[in-house]
Design an enzyme around this catalytic site. Structure first.
Site, PDB file in Angstrom:
ATOM      1  N   THR A 197      36.930  39.200  46.890  1.00 19.42           N
ATOM      2  CA  THR A 197      36.959  37.829  46.392  1.00 19.42           C
ATOM      3  C   THR A 197      37.023  36.806  47.525  1.00 19.42           C
ATOM      4  O   THR A 197      36.305  35.795  47.524  1.00 19.42           O
ATOM      5  CB  THR A 197      38.169  37.636  45.458  1.00 19.42           C
ATOM      6  OG1 THR A 197      38.031  38.538  44.346  1.00 19.42           O
ATOM      7  CG2 THR A 197      38.240  36.214  44.938  1.00 19.42           C
ATOM      8  N   GLU A 249      48.123  33.755  40.804  1.00 13.76           N
ATOM      9  CA  GLU A 249      46.784  33.785  41.396  1.00 13.76           C
ATOM     10  C   GLU A 249      46.826  33.387  42.867  1.00 13.76           C
ATOM     11  O   GLU A 249      46.093  33.941  43.692  1.00 13.76           O
ATOM     12  CB  GLU A 249      45.852  32.843  40.628  1.00 13.76           C
ATOM     13  CG  GLU A 249      45.373  33.377  39.303  1.00 13.76           C
ATOM     14  CD  GLU A 249      44.455  34.582  39.453  1.00 13.76           C
ATOM     15  OE1 GLU A 249      43.226  34.407  39.417  1.00 13.76           O
ATOM     16  OE2 GLU A 249      44.982  35.716  39.611  1.00 13.76           O
TER      17      GLU A 249
END
Length: 326
Positions: free
Chosen positions: A200, A147
């Site tokens: 994001t 991530e």
């Protein structure tokens, strides 16, 4: 203390394999009030990884489909292959050869944990290939590294539910402590991905760095209420707790028709409604599959009336996480 929601599936412990084909699920993160600490696994969509051994040492990413050419094939820059390299290094198995194909079935930047699903599929696959030397919880730190590579921030609200299944609470990051929460048996999710672009990183940069104490107190109460509602299977309390006074008012600005979608969902019987991850996907909780199907249909139709294409999904909470495909 972590409480598992599902047994660790798959192959025979200790028996190495020549190839595996794995599915890892999409996720809905935050669950409205739990920014960076709550998330759940969906039945669909998700990503697939096909992995096999090779006589040539090293990790090679041979093929990616469904990404419109946006993801790198260079092993050190793609979350799937990079995390596989980390696991092999950790296990001192860098001498073996691994070939990978990644097949994406969800849009990048959808707010449904696209990078997390790919990462988890790769980690689960290499662990199965090597005979499950690591538990799912031992794989979680590697997923966080993935991530970090994909998003610049190693948060666990997507990778934890995708890997462990069910609904997860990140109690702390240092040290990492993940708690699996109960899943009420009649809880279903309605998920809609509008075809609009909400990066994001841009969505995260909009978040305030300072908040009022009264807003913090409200948010803490909602998180506690949602967790309590899950433990008690109190659907009314779950719905009343799905309120976000900190993040949603800012991120909603980036999502066309957000408040109209929420009004449509609540009018169709949703327990609660909010943004999935950083958006633009939205999700609602419902108390039956039929109700969730109706909510999804109504939101998709509303967006269509505004000339916005979308994908709609209906799902129970996936309590298993990744699984092998045969």
């Amino acid at each position: 203390m972590e409480r598992a929601t599902a047994k660790e599936p798959a192959g025979k412990a200790g028996q190495e394999r020549d190839q595996v084909h794995v599915f890892a699920p999409a996720t809905a993160a935050n669950l409205v009030c739990g920014f960076d600490i709550l998330g759940l696994a969906l039945e669909e969509p998700g990503d697939e990884v096909f992995m096999k051994r090779s006589d040539q040492p090293g990790v090679r990413l041979l093929k990616i489909t469904g990404d419109d050419g946006r993801l790198p094939l260079e092993p050190s820059k793609n979350t799937v292959s990079a995390c596989v390299q980390m696991v092999l290094q950790h296990l001192k198995r860098e001498d073996i050869g691994i070939e990978i194909e990644l097949h994406k079935h969800m849009p990048i930047g959808s707010g449904l944990g696209s990078s997390a699903a790919s990462t988890v599929a790769g980690l689960y696959a290499i662990n199965q290939l090597l005979g499950q030397p690591l538990s799912k919880h031992e794989l979680l730190p590697f997923a966080l590294k993935g991530e970090e590579l994909a998003c610049g921030h190693g948060h666990a609200d997507n990778v934890a539910p995708s890997l462990l299944g069910g609904i997860t609470l990140i109690k702390s990051y240092d040290p990492l402590e993940v708690i699996s929460l109960p899943v009420p048996k009649d809880l279903f999710c309605s998920v809609v991905f509008p075809h609009v672009d909400v990066p994001t990183r841009a969505a995260r940069q909009m978040i305030r760095s300072k908040i009022d104490l009264k807003d913090a107190v409200t948010q803490w109460g909602n998180i506690a209420g949602l967790v309590s509602g899950l433990f008690m299977s109190d659907y009314g309390l779950i719905g009343r707790s799905m309120q976000d006074v900190l993040i949603e008012p800012i991120r909603a600005i980036l999502i066309p028709e957000f408040y109209e979608m929420r009004e449509t969902a609540m009018a169709s019987g949703a327990l609660g409604f909010g943004i999935s991850g950083s958006g633009p996907s939205v999700f609602a909780f419902a108390q039956s599959r039929n109700q969730a199907e109706n909510i999804t249909h109504q939101i998709v139709q509303h967006l269509k009336s505004k000339d916005i294409d979308s994908n709609g999904y209906v799902s129970a909470v996936n309590t298993v996480g990744p699984r092998e495909l045969f």
